[in-house]
Design an enzyme around this catalytic site. Sequence first.
Site, PDB file in Angstrom:
ATOM      1  N   GLU A  83     -39.453  23.658-147.192  1.00 43.01           N
ATOM      2  CA  GLU A  83     -40.651  24.507-147.154  1.00 43.01           C
ATOM      3  C   GLU A  83     -41.926  23.663-147.272  1.00 43.01           C
ATOM      4  O   GLU A  83     -42.979  24.039-146.782  1.00 43.01           O
ATOM      5  CB  GLU A  83     -40.582  25.542-148.293  1.00 43.01           C
ATOM      6  CG  GLU A  83     -41.364  26.812-147.968  1.00 43.01           C
ATOM      7  CD  GLU A  83     -40.977  27.990-148.864  1.00 43.01           C
ATOM      8  OE1 GLU A  83     -39.906  28.575-148.645  1.00 43.01           O
ATOM      9  OE2 GLU A  83     -41.747  28.315-149.778  1.00 43.01           O
ATOM     10  N   HIS A  91     -14.187  16.077-147.346  1.00 45.58           N
ATOM     11  CA  HIS A  91     -13.119  16.729-146.584  1.00 45.58           C
ATOM     12  C   HIS A  91     -13.674  17.839-145.709  1.00 45.58           C
ATOM     13  O   HIS A  91     -12.948  18.746-145.308  1.00 45.58           O
ATOM     14  CB  HIS A  91     -12.052  17.255-147.554  1.00 45.58           C
ATOM     15  CG  HIS A  91     -11.467  16.151-148.376  1.00 45.58           C
ATOM     16  ND1 HIS A  91     -10.296  15.510-148.023  1.00 45.58           N
ATOM     17  CD2 HIS A  91     -11.925  15.522-149.492  1.00 45.58           C
ATOM     18  CE1 HIS A  91     -10.048  14.551-148.919  1.00 45.58           C
ATOM     19  NE2 HIS A  91     -11.015  14.542-149.808  1.00 45.58           N
ATOM     20  N   LYS A 138     -42.410  37.932-143.552  1.00 43.77           N
ATOM     21  CA  LYS A 138     -42.810  38.835-144.645  1.00 43.77           C
ATOM     22  C   LYS A 138     -43.592  40.025-144.086  1.00 43.77           C
ATOM     23  O   LYS A 138     -43.403  41.163-144.498  1.00 43.77           O
ATOM     24  CB  LYS A 138     -43.695  38.096-145.653  1.00 43.77           C
ATOM     25  CG  LYS A 138     -42.957  37.173-146.579  1.00 43.77           C
ATOM     26  CD  LYS A 138     -43.893  36.694-147.687  1.00 43.77           C
ATOM     27  CE  LYS A 138     -43.205  35.703-148.597  1.00 43.77           C
ATOM     28  NZ  LYS A 138     -44.103  35.095-149.563  1.00 43.77           N
TER      29      LYS A 138
HETATM   30  O1  PA5 Z   1     -41.981  27.953-152.959  1.00 44.15           O
HETATM   31  C1  PA5 Z   1     -42.530  29.007-152.700  1.00 44.15           C
HETATM   32  O2  PA5 Z   1     -43.761  29.136-152.744  1.00 44.15           O
HETATM   33  C2  PA5 Z   1     -41.693  30.203-152.328  1.00 44.15           C
HETATM   34  O3  PA5 Z   1     -40.355  29.850-152.183  1.00 44.15           O
HETATM   35  C3  PA5 Z   1     -41.814  31.272-153.385  1.00 44.15           C
HETATM   36  O4  PA5 Z   1     -41.353  30.775-154.612  1.00 44.15           O
HETATM   37  C4  PA5 Z   1     -41.020  32.518-152.982  1.00 44.15           C
HETATM   38  O5  PA5 Z   1     -41.458  32.985-151.752  1.00 44.15           O
HETATM   39  C5  PA5 Z   1     -41.192  33.609-154.027  1.00 44.15           C
HETATM   40  O6  PA5 Z   1     -42.546  33.921-154.176  1.00 44.15           O
HETATM   41  P1  PA5 Z   1     -43.079  34.680-155.429  1.00 44.15           P
HETATM   42  O7  PA5 Z   1     -42.868  33.833-156.621  1.00 44.15           O
HETATM   43  O8  PA5 Z   1     -44.530  34.911-155.156  1.00 44.15           O
HETATM   44  O9  PA5 Z   1     -42.323  35.965-155.531  1.00 44.15           O
END
Ligand code: PA5
Length: 471
Positions: free
Chosen positions: A292, A321, A432
């Site tokens: 990410e 394996h 989203k």
């Molecule tokens: O790393 C990130 O920013 C995302 O993976 C968030 O943690 C994830 O989308 C969850 O978001 P939130 O904590 O706002 O619910």
Amino acid sequence: MTSQHILSLDYSFAVGSGSKAIDDAQLIKHESSFQNALTNTLRRVQSGELGFWNLPDDESLLASISELKKALPKEIRHLLVLGIGGSSLGGKSLCHALSGSLEIPADAKQNTPRVYFVDNSDPWYLQQLLERIEASKTLVVPISKSGGTVETMSQLLIVEQWLASTLGKQTAKKHLVLITDPKDGKLREKAQEEGIQTLAVPSNVGGRFSVLSAVGLFPAAMSGINIAEVQAGAREMKKACAATSLKENPAGLLAILNYLHHQMHGRHVHVLMPYADALRPYAGWFVQLWAESLGKRLDLSGKEVHVGPTQLPAIGATDQHAQLQLFSEGPDDKFYSFIEVLNAQKDLKIPESSGDLAYLAKHSLQAVLRAECLATRTALHRQGRPSLCIKLSAVNERSLGALFFLHEAATALAGELYRINAFDQPGVEASKQLTSGLLGRPGYEAYGKGLSLDAHSPSQTHLLECPLVRN
Ligand code: PA5
């Protein structure tokens, strides 16, 4: 490695000679790129933009967790953490590694609650869990930095109703701790309106960099982990990651070796392979952190670049394996990070036997695992496949704190090397918005247009319904 080193980095198999290798001269040549990356990162830390770097020094965090723990209902036997992505994976990795496998029955003698991480909107797991645990002995911890994530909010509504149906609305609130932004978002509003206890995720700490905040440390503390030691390990690593010489900076070496093997030799897949069952969820945490943060369309100047290494988790020795055949003979498009644990917390000796298996009696299971790790690294090296190995003296609070910080710092530096912003995630937004549109969220109607959950939607122009396969 002396007994004082909780973590060391062996990158002998990442540096070499030949047309597809990175040699020492190239490392020297890229010293200035590393230094620029470090300077830029530290500048962003100092300006207050990047909060993760200073979390290991936050003593007030330990104090607020310990205060909150005192105010909780007695007799809590189950901890239900609701959250997704960065709001789940770090805590899950810590709890699994340090308080015992989340997959086997809890130690009844231990006086700490069993932690469950509910990180999906699939009803399968949550429904089974709610049928098996008692509300009166459960603490529910919804974690959402934004306070609006649909997966977490839907779980919260269900679990709140489950708590209230047994305990009544007022008592149910005492079984909730919300972890969210200190000021903004619906979860913060809810806490204020309903008087629910909270812990804060600092505004300048993003989800995937939040494991060393209350997001990871509160579930860890609840499950009996010494979080001061986790912080101490991270603090030691923070010092190492500020070193200005590349060969003394473990985060710099991780970032630059990955980056150079990708950019110069097309090794666009990064395999993280811990030889440790305790670190299975850790590999998932790292995948999210790296993917990410580094998979981006635009560079810092706004130019379309579409960069980012692909993450592939593997577990040693299990994946020897499963995936090792591909790793050693498939395309040479991967760079490997192994994690080796030198000492098991509790080792098992292999008993004496006669015949073909007699040679095993000299060893413990941990020694077998370590032999497999070295054998795999060496076999790949002999095939010209580069790797590095992070060696932990043991899996414990200190080494885990250090390991988390190391990978976070390496991610920040790698973002600078790729010249992208490692701290945003615009590519996650489109999905989203479409989900909100499909579910009828006010203001998102336009996104849902033309989409339908109906199995026979006219938008499915190429659909094969297997004629002979029916209920
Ligand atoms: O790393 C990130 O920013 C995302 O993976 C968030 O943690 C994830 O989308 C969850 O978001 P939130 O904590 O706002 O619910």
